[in-house]
Design a protein around this motif. Structure first.
Motif, PDB file in Angstrom:
ATOM      1  N   PHE A  92       0.662  -1.386  -0.086  1.00 33.24           N
ATOM      2  CA  PHE A  92       0.063   0.156  -0.056  1.00 33.24           C
ATOM      3  C   PHE A  92       1.105   1.293   0.106  1.00 33.24           C
ATOM      4  O   PHE A  92       2.019   1.304   0.627  1.00 33.24           O
ATOM      5  CB  PHE A  92      -0.994   0.207   1.253  1.00 33.24           C
ATOM      6  N   PRO A  93       0.409   2.352  -0.598  1.00 34.00           N
ATOM      7  CA  PRO A  93       1.177   3.539  -0.615  1.00 34.00           C
ATOM      8  C   PRO A  93       1.304   4.344   0.492  1.00 34.00           C
ATOM      9  O   PRO A  93       0.309   4.340   1.182  1.00 34.00           O
ATOM     10  CB  PRO A  93       0.636   4.580  -1.798  1.00 34.00           C
TER      11      PRO A  93
ATOM     12  N   THR B  45       6.705   6.011  -1.805  1.00 32.29           N
ATOM     13  CA  THR B  45       7.261   4.786  -1.156  1.00 32.29           C
ATOM     14  C   THR B  45       6.095   3.905  -0.792  1.00 32.29           C
ATOM     15  O   THR B  45       5.067   4.394  -0.560  1.00 32.29           O
ATOM     16  CB  THR B  45       7.929   5.334   0.250  1.00 32.29           C
ATOM     17  N   SER B  46       6.178   2.604  -0.616  1.00 29.24           N
ATOM     18  CA  SER B  46       5.129   1.527  -0.173  1.00 29.24           C
ATOM     19  C   SER B  46       5.523   0.977   0.990  1.00 29.24           C
ATOM     20  O   SER B  46       6.561   0.873   1.533  1.00 29.24           O
ATOM     21  CB  SER B  46       4.811   0.725  -1.343  1.00 29.24           C
ATOM     22  N   GLY B  47       4.720   0.041   1.606  1.00 24.57           N
ATOM     23  CA  GLY B  47       4.703  -0.811   2.712  1.00 24.57           C
ATOM     24  C   GLY B  47       3.928  -1.876   2.417  1.00 24.57           C
ATOM     25  O   GLY B  47       2.916  -1.677   1.838  1.00 24.57           O
TER      26      GLY B  47
END
Lengths: 200, 97
Positions: free
Chosen positions: A46-47, A52-54
């Protein structure tokens, strides 16, 4: 690197030993389902801020439902499968990954959940709030552990890598908290008995 | 135990894997720090490839290949961990007896 491999191997061995002593009939299918869920959800990046995403770690959810040692087992299986089948995470980093996302995240979440639970009580809202705090904390602690390992390995000075890792993972932890709470709420609504299993 | 309930739970996991092509392709937290601080190049290529980058090999449509990889992984993880847990549990009786 060798150190994290050794600690993780010892952790997994102890997890197997304890599970052998205490694992009950009800935990077996739930462990399989949680491993499947952790794997599937880890694919769903997820953004977060700034390109960046996580993604979920998942150790907190497993630790809350089944205990920290089971979390070490389940996370180890997911991480080993990811590195062997999907070329994700890496073989060299496997020891560190199990240490950070299995042992640190699992035990961190478990004790945070118990601590906040003892402060807030035993009702449904307390469980949800404790779950969020435990899940957020598990990501934050794992990122700090990873930063320390990078610094010890001589990749970057701790003063650079620690704030960078902790900062971005403080945001990613919010996602971990939301997903964990959503699943906990679903379990509470449909199979509340699963929250009363013995934790290992 | 209610087998139907576990089947529904597994189908829910497969549903999660099915939406995986919608996942953000931005670098994750560690990759972001590794790129910003210039140590991403330390990563080494895997010595072998099975389903690299969650793309099932031999399928042109990338979304379909991702979903297939997700399904394979989800079912595999359920099978492996269910099997290991059952094995660990059943050994108990032989060890104790």
């Amino acid at each position: 690197m060798a150190t994290t491999y050794a600690v993780s191997a010892g952790g997994v061995a102890n997890a197997v030993r304890l599970a052998n002593k205490k694992l009950g009939e009800k935990q077996v299918p739930l462990m399989g389902i949680l491993a499947a869920f952790v794997f599937a959800t880890q694919m769903l990046n997820f953004p977060v801020a700034g390109g960046t995403s996580g993604h979920l770690i998942g150790a907190a959810l497993v630790a809350i439902l089944l205990g920290p040692w089971v979390a070490v087992l389940v996370m180890s299986c997911v991480l080993i499968a990811q590195s062997l089948i999907f070329q994700d995470g890496g073989l060299l980093a496997l020891g560190a990954n199990i240490f950070n996302m299995g042992i640190i995240a699992g035990f961190g979440a478990y004790y945070l959940y118990r601590l906040t639970g003892s402060l807030l009580g035993d009702n449904r809202r307390a469980k949800v709030v404790s779950g969020f705090i435990a899940a957020w904390g598990s990501v934050f602690l794992a990122s700090i552990a990873c930063a320390i390992e990078l610094a010890v390995s001589g990749v970057l000075p701790i003063g650079v890598v620690l704030p960078a890792m902790a900062g971005v993972h403080a945001l990613i932890g919010i996602g971990e908290g939301l997903i964990t709470v959503a699943v906990l709420s679903l379990v509470l609504a449909t199979r509340a008995d699963l929250l009363k299993l013995q934790r290992i | 135990m209610n087998k139907k309930g576990w089947l529904i739970a597994l189908l829910l996991c497969l549903a999660v894997a099915t939406v995986s092509p919608l996942a953000s392709s931005s670098p994750d937290g560690l990759e972001r720090v590794a790129e910003d601080e210039g140590f991403i190049a330390l990563a080494q290529e895997a010595p072998f490839v099975v389903i690299a980058d969650y793309i099932f090999p031999g399928i042109e449509n990338e979304a379909v290949a991702t979903i297939l990889a997700g399904w394979v992984g989800t079912v595999t993880l359920f099978g492996i961990v269910y099997g290991i847990a059952r094995l660990i549990k059943s050994k108990k009786r032989t060890l104790a007896g």
